[in-house]
Each structure stands twice: as structure tokens, then as C-alpha cells.
Scaffold this motif. Structure first.
Motif, PDB file in Angstrom:
ATOM      1  N   ASN A  45       0.827  -1.211   0.000  1.00  0.00           N
ATOM      2  CA  ASN A  45       0.000   0.000   0.000  1.00  0.00           C
ATOM      3  C   ASN A  45       0.859   1.259   0.000  1.00  0.00           C
ATOM      4  OD1 ASN A  45      -2.366  -1.479  -0.033  1.00  0.00           O
ATOM      5  ND2 ASN A  45      -2.638  -1.403   2.185  1.00  0.00           N
ATOM      6  N   ARG A  46       1.962   1.239   0.732  1.00  0.00           N
ATOM      7  CA  ARG A  46       2.855   2.412   0.762  1.00  0.00           C
ATOM      8  C   ARG A  46       3.490   2.646  -0.611  1.00  0.00           C
ATOM      9  NH1 ARG A  46       3.923   0.208   6.132  1.00  0.00           N
ATOM     10  NH2 ARG A  46       3.235   1.727   7.662  1.00  0.00           N
ATOM     11  N   ILE A  47       3.901   1.572  -1.264  1.00  0.00           N
ATOM     12  CA  ILE A  47       4.527   1.701  -2.591  1.00  0.00           C
ATOM     13  C   ILE A  47       3.495   2.186  -3.607  1.00  0.00           C
ATOM     14  CG2 ILE A  47       5.748   0.471  -4.447  1.00  0.00           C
ATOM     15  CD1 ILE A  47       7.290   0.800  -1.717  1.00  0.00           C
ATOM     16  N   LEU A  48       2.332   1.596  -3.554  1.00  0.00           N
ATOM     17  CA  LEU A  48       1.263   1.949  -4.482  1.00  0.00           C
ATOM     18  C   LEU A  48       0.877   3.430  -4.342  1.00  0.00           C
ATOM     19  CD1 LEU A  48      -0.560   0.505  -6.562  1.00  0.00           C
ATOM     20  CD2 LEU A  48      -2.166   0.084  -4.703  1.00  0.00           C
ATOM     21  N   ALA A  49       0.788   3.912  -3.121  1.00  0.00           N
ATOM     22  CA  ALA A  49       0.344   5.283  -2.862  1.00  0.00           C
ATOM     23  C   ALA A  49       1.317   6.338  -3.373  1.00  0.00           C
ATOM     24  CB  ALA A  49       0.129   5.477  -1.358  1.00  0.00           C
ATOM     25  N   GLN A  50       2.561   5.957  -3.604  1.00  0.00           N
ATOM     26  CA  GLN A  50       3.571   6.942  -4.010  1.00  0.00           C
ATOM     27  C   GLN A  50       3.822   6.971  -5.518  1.00  0.00           C
ATOM     28  OE1 GLN A  50       7.088   7.045  -1.436  1.00  0.00           O
ATOM     29  NE2 GLN A  50       5.925   5.808   0.017  1.00  0.00           N
ATOM     30  N   ARG A  51       3.086   6.158  -6.279  1.00  0.00           N
ATOM     31  CA  ARG A  51       3.262   6.210  -7.728  1.00  0.00           C
ATOM     32  C   ARG A  51       2.890   7.583  -8.243  1.00  0.00           C
ATOM     33  NH1 ARG A  51       0.099   1.762 -10.891  1.00  0.00           N
ATOM     34  NH2 ARG A  51      -1.580   2.528  -9.616  1.00  0.00           N
ATOM     35  N   PRO A  52       3.486   8.039  -9.319  1.00  0.00           N
ATOM     36  CA  PRO A  52       4.480   7.390 -10.181  1.00  0.00           C
ATOM     37  C   PRO A  52       5.912   7.597  -9.672  1.00  0.00           C
ATOM     38  CG  PRO A  52       3.876   9.494 -11.131  1.00  0.00           C
ATOM     39  CD  PRO A  52       3.040   9.327  -9.872  1.00  0.00           C
ATOM     40  N   TYR A  53       6.782   6.709 -10.089  1.00  0.00           N
ATOM     41  CA  TYR A  53       8.204   6.783  -9.743  1.00  0.00           C
ATOM     42  C   TYR A  53       8.982   7.215 -10.977  1.00  0.00           C
ATOM     43  CZ  TYR A  53       6.796   4.336  -5.572  1.00  0.00           C
ATOM     44  OH  TYR A  53       6.182   4.005  -4.397  1.00  0.00           O
ATOM     45  N   ALA A  54       9.838   8.213 -10.808  1.00  0.00           N
ATOM     46  CA  ALA A  54      10.610   8.743 -11.935  1.00  0.00           C
ATOM     47  C   ALA A  54      11.730   7.788 -12.332  1.00  0.00           C
ATOM     48  CB  ALA A  54      11.193  10.112 -11.589  1.00  0.00           C
ATOM     49  N   THR A  55      12.268   7.081 -11.351  1.00  0.00           N
ATOM     50  CA  THR A  55      13.399   6.185 -11.618  1.00  0.00           C
ATOM     51  C   THR A  55      13.261   4.919 -10.779  1.00  0.00           C
ATOM     52  OG1 THR A  55      14.757   7.054  -9.811  1.00  0.00           O
ATOM     53  CG2 THR A  55      14.969   8.157 -11.969  1.00  0.00           C
ATOM     54  N   THR A  56      14.007   3.915 -11.156  1.00  0.00           N
ATOM     55  CA  THR A  56      14.051   2.690 -10.363  1.00  0.00           C
ATOM     56  C   THR A  56      14.625   2.983  -8.986  1.00  0.00           C
ATOM     57  OG1 THR A  56      14.318   1.407 -12.403  1.00  0.00           O
ATOM     58  CG2 THR A  56      14.896   0.303 -10.346  1.00  0.00           C
ATOM     59  N   GLU A  57      15.610   3.880  -8.903  1.00  0.00           N
ATOM     60  CA  GLU A  57      16.184   4.246  -7.599  1.00  0.00           C
ATOM     61  C   GLU A  57      15.136   4.870  -6.683  1.00  0.00           C
ATOM     62  OE1 GLU A  57      19.001   3.487  -6.013  1.00  0.00           O
ATOM     63  OE2 GLU A  57      19.463   2.264  -7.761  1.00  0.00           O
ATOM     64  N   ALA A  58      14.235   5.671  -7.242  1.00  0.00           N
ATOM     65  CA  ALA A  58      13.158   6.254  -6.439  1.00  0.00           C
ATOM     66  C   ALA A  58      12.228   5.162  -5.913  1.00  0.00           C
ATOM     67  CB  ALA A  58      12.381   7.279  -7.260  1.00  0.00           C
ATOM     68  N   LEU A  59      11.965   4.162  -6.738  1.00  0.00           N
ATOM     69  CA  LEU A  59      11.151   3.020  -6.313  1.00  0.00           C
ATOM     70  C   LEU A  59      11.862   2.252  -5.200  1.00  0.00           C
ATOM     71  CD1 LEU A  59       8.689   1.132  -6.697  1.00  0.00           C
ATOM     72  CD2 LEU A  59       9.973   0.033  -8.563  1.00  0.00           C
ATOM     73  N   PHE A  60      13.172   2.041  -5.348  1.00  0.00           N
ATOM     74  CA  PHE A  60      13.951   1.364  -4.304  1.00  0.00           C
ATOM     75  C   PHE A  60      13.919   2.154  -2.993  1.00  0.00           C
ATOM     76  CE2 PHE A  60      17.146  -0.746  -7.451  1.00  0.00           C
ATOM     77  CZ  PHE A  60      16.192  -1.681  -7.812  1.00  0.00           C
ATOM     78  N   ALA A  61      14.070   3.463  -3.078  1.00  0.00           N
ATOM     79  CA  ALA A  61      14.057   4.312  -1.875  1.00  0.00           C
ATOM     80  C   ALA A  61      12.709   4.212  -1.171  1.00  0.00           C
ATOM     81  CB  ALA A  61      14.385   5.751  -2.231  1.00  0.00           C
ATOM     82  N   ALA A  62      11.639   4.212  -1.940  1.00  0.00           N
ATOM     83  CA  ALA A  62      10.301   4.075  -1.349  1.00  0.00           C
ATOM     84  C   ALA A  62      10.152   2.705  -0.693  1.00  0.00           C
ATOM     85  CB  ALA A  62       9.229   4.280  -2.415  1.00  0.00           C
ATOM     86  N   SER A  63      10.674   1.678  -1.341  1.00  0.00           N
ATOM     87  CA  SER A  63      10.617   0.328  -0.785  1.00  0.00           C
ATOM     88  C   SER A  63      11.387   0.254   0.528  1.00  0.00           C
ATOM     89  CB  SER A  63      11.178  -0.683  -1.781  1.00  0.00           C
ATOM     90  OG  SER A  63      11.236  -1.974  -1.204  1.00  0.00           O
TER      91      SER A  63
END
Length: 183
Positions: A45-63
Motif C-alpha cells: 500500500n505504501r509503494i502503491l500510494a507513491q506512484r508514479p516513480y521517476a526512476t528505479t532508484e526512487a522506487l527502491f528508496a520508497a521500498s
């Protein structure tokens, strides 16, 4: 005097195709993909709520941030999605790929891992969790031997870090997948 303004070719890199698809997927599709990464609903839910991600690194940081916020119950839910080392989930290519180091293990090593897994689960109440990608069966056996003497608190934080590593590997597959590729 030279200009310090960026040239048109110095624009931000384009997001990988899989990340773009993840960013634009409907919530149900994205949620299902995240559940394949990590069984914790709170994390997803936390990852989903923060979409969109500009980069894979931003997705990793959110994770990583979401992993740090998980409660003991959330961690237990995440761990429940992982099969014991040496027994990948049937029909799950990610599980088989991640546990490849046990595939060629001797019968003696497999039996020892089963015994160690059972002892670990008896002590901690959950499966032994390690980022198995790239590790040999012997390395995983040595890790469980070393970790079985930890306190539950120490082990919970090690598990949190290991889950974070696994999530990053699985998220990178989502981000990099071309359309039609199998996860």
C-alpha cells in the motif's frame, strides 16, 4: 566563458519500460505485481500510494522506507510469502530462481537445511529468510547456523534487511521487464 546550462541530450533518463508500465497500471494490476514482490499489504500500500516513480532508484528508496516502517505483524505477513530455503514454491519461477543455490546441493546438505530450517522455525516462529540470490547452499547453511543463536529482536532486524534486499531484486525485475516478458 562557457555556458553551464545542460544540453538537450543531458535530459533526465527515460524510465525503464517496466517502470513506466507499473506507474500507469490500474491499482489492481499494480497491487498484484507488488504482492508478488512482498506479501505485506502495508508495504504494498505504501509503494502503491507513491506512484508514479521517476526512476528505479526512487522506487527502491520508497521500498526501503516502507520496509523500515513495517510492524512485527507486517514483517510476519511478508515472511509468510516466502517458502523455506531448499523448498521453492512449486510453479513459482521467482522462488526457484532465487533459491538456485540449493538446486545442485547434495542430499546431505538438503537434509541438513531441512533440519536447520525446522530448528529455526521452532525458535523464531517463522521461516528462515535470507536473500538467497547468488548464494550457494553451503553459504545459506552457514548463515542459518550463525543466525540461529540470535535473539528474536536481532533476527527481526536481520529479516527486515534481507526482505529489503529481496524486494529490491524483485522490483528491479518489474522495472526492467519489457512488455510480454515473464517475471
Amino acid at each position: 566563458m562557457s555556458s553551464s546550462s545542460p544540453s538537450p541530450s543531458a535530459e533526465a533518463p527515460k524510465a525503464p519500460a517496466g517502470l513506466s508500465r507499473f506507474n500507469t497500471a490500474d491499482d489492481g494490476t499494480a497491487e498484484a505485481a507488488l504482492h508478488e514482490v512482498c506479501a505485506s499489504r502495508a508495504w504494498g500500500n505504501r509503494i502503491l500510494a507513491q506512484r508514479p516513480y521517476a526512476t528505479t532508484e526512487a522506487l527502491f528508496a520508497a521500498s526501503d522506507a516502507a520496509m523500515g516502517e513495517l510492524t512485527a505483524d507486517d514483517l510476519a505477513e511478508a515472511m509468510a510469502g516466502h517458502p523455506p530455503i531448499g523448498r521453492p514454491k512449486p510453479g513459482d519461477p521467482a522462488s526457484a530462481r532465487e533459491q538456485r543455490g540449493m538446486a545442485g546441493a547434495s542430499d546431505a546438505l538438503k537434509a541438513e537445511m531441512l533440519e536447520l530450517n525446522l530448528a529455526y522455525q521452532e525458535k523464531f516462529g517463522h521461516v528462515f529468510l535470507i536473500c538467497a540470490s547468488g548464494r550457494t547452499g553451503e553459504q545459506m547453511r552457514d548463515a542459518i547456523r550463525n543466525r540461529i543463536d540470535n535473539t528474536p529482536e536481532q533476527e527481526r532486524e536481520i529479516v527486515r534487511r534481507e526482505l529489503g534486499k529481496i524486494n529490491r531484486i524483485r522490483l528491479s525485475r518489474i522495472a526492467e521487464l519489457a512488455e510480454g516478458d515473464a517475471a
